[in-house]
Design an enzyme around this catalytic site. Structure first.
Site, short mmCIF file in Angstrom:
data_model
loop_
_atom_site.label_atom_id
_atom_site.label_comp_id
_atom_site.label_asym_id
_atom_site.label_seq_id
_atom_site.Cartn_x
_atom_site.Cartn_y
_atom_site.Cartn_z
N ASP A 98 -18.68 10.71 -7.99
CA ASP A 98 -19.94 10.28 -8.16
C ASP A 98 -20.67 11.47 -8.89
O ASP A 98 -20.66 12.32 -8.12
CB ASP A 98 -20.56 9.14 -7.45
CG ASP A 98 -19.96 8.09 -7.03
OD1 ASP A 98 -18.81 7.70 -7.49
OD2 ASP A 98 -20.68 7.07 -6.32
N HIS A 154 -12.39 13.33 -5.28
CA HIS A 154 -10.73 12.83 -5.19
C HIS A 154 -10.29 13.70 -6.31
O HIS A 154 -10.64 14.04 -7.13
CB HIS A 154 -10.80 11.38 -5.43
CG HIS A 154 -11.60 10.57 -4.40
ND1 HIS A 154 -11.28 9.91 -3.49
CD2 HIS A 154 -13.03 10.45 -4.31
CE1 HIS A 154 -12.02 9.08 -2.73
NE2 HIS A 154 -13.23 9.57 -2.99
N SER A 255 -23.59 18.63 -4.62
CA SER A 255 -23.85 19.96 -5.45
C SER A 255 -23.15 19.55 -6.75
O SER A 255 -23.42 18.71 -7.45
CB SER A 255 -22.97 20.88 -4.78
OG SER A 255 -23.17 22.29 -5.12
#
Length: 290
Positions: A98, A154, A255
């Site tokens: 995200d 991921h 981050s």
């Protein structure tokens, strides 16, 4: 208020934000936060999460758990199954996390941008001339995770992870305000370089960059946490095959991940600067070779 006055007020507000989040003992505060976030005392845990929700857009409705052992447990939360499906098209490189999309575009003879007009070099970022050659005129995209986002990342495609290199550095904030003020910021912060190769043999590289309050990167496939306390070798050879969507690890706060891809990959229409993207959504596509 005139346009000039409004611009001046916004600039002053940005200056204050920069001072409050950067001109402080960054390393010491980051170490403290790493310790404090793991406290499991219920009152401290509850007050910490409540304060976090008060000052951010934290949404825990997607979390797999409804209660957390600590602030750290909340930072690194899993989501309920099925909430981040990865695009099944084998030609698509999906977003690993995200994020808010930052700078993206072609790498120009080993040069890319953290914001418009602020270049930095692949060699400074990666530290390896051979890997630089693999991406010298490729594609790059910058994905910024805010503190309230889902923090796990991921595999963006089926690939083999061949090596991880950890590079020690600083912990500057990586928000747009800091990116406009600190030259080559991504090259100064702690970061990991994840070298992966697609089945076609092409290089696809992920660079998770740590920041203030964050500087710990957990990599599941190495059962390793990389941070300022990491000692000994900083190159970790491996040969791990992962499938698109497999969880690779997490940041402990929020981050940036820089994705580097081959030159013939094309950005998807949904990729726009400052747009939000979710893990699994299309990022780039690999056009069929003639």
């Amino acid at each position: 208020m005139t346009i000039r006055g409004l611009a001046s007020a916004l600039w002053q507000q940005e200056d204050l934000n920069f001072l409050l989040t950067n001109r402080i003992p960054r390393a010491a505060l980051t170490r403290f936060m790493g310790w404090f976030s793991k406290i499991e005392q219920p009152l401290i845990r509850d007050l910490s999460i409540r304060c976090w929700r008060l000052f951010s857009d934290l949404d825990l409705s997607e979390a797999r758990k409804t209660s957390f052992k600590s602030l750290h447990d909340c930072f690194t939360r899993e989501l309920r199954a099925g909430l981040r499906p990865f695009d099944p098209d084998p030609s698509v490189v999906a977003s690993p996390c995200d994020a808010i999309i930052g700078a993206f575009g072609p790498v120009e003879d080993g040069k890319l941008f953290q914001v418009k007009g602020a270049p930095y070099s692949l060699l400074d970022l990666l530290g390896d001339p051979a890997l630089v050659d693999a991406h010298r005129n490729g594609r790059f995209i910058t994905l910024r995770l805010t503190s309230s986002m889902y923090h796990r990342f991921h595999a963006p495609h089926d690939c083999r992870i061949e090596q991880v290199t950890f590079i020690h550095g600083d912990t500057w904030n990586v928000n747009p305000i800091a990116l406009k003020r600190i030259e080559r910021l991504f090259c100064k912060n702690e970061r990991a370089v994840l070298r992966t190769r697609l089945a076609s043999g092409e290089a696809l590289t992920l660079v998770p960059v740590a920041a203030i309050l964050v500087a710990s990167i957990r990599l599941h496939f190495l059962e390793l946490v990389l941070n300022a306390g990491t000692r000994g070798p900083t190159d970790f050879p491996c040969s791990v095959n992962v499938q698109k969507g497999d969880e690779l690890g997490w940041f402990e706060h929020g981050s940036t991940i820089i994705v580097l891809a081959p030159d013939h990959f094309e950005f998807c229409d949904t990729v726009q600067e400052s747009a939000r993207i979710r893990a699994g959504q299309p990022l780039m596509s690999k056009p069929p070779r003639p």
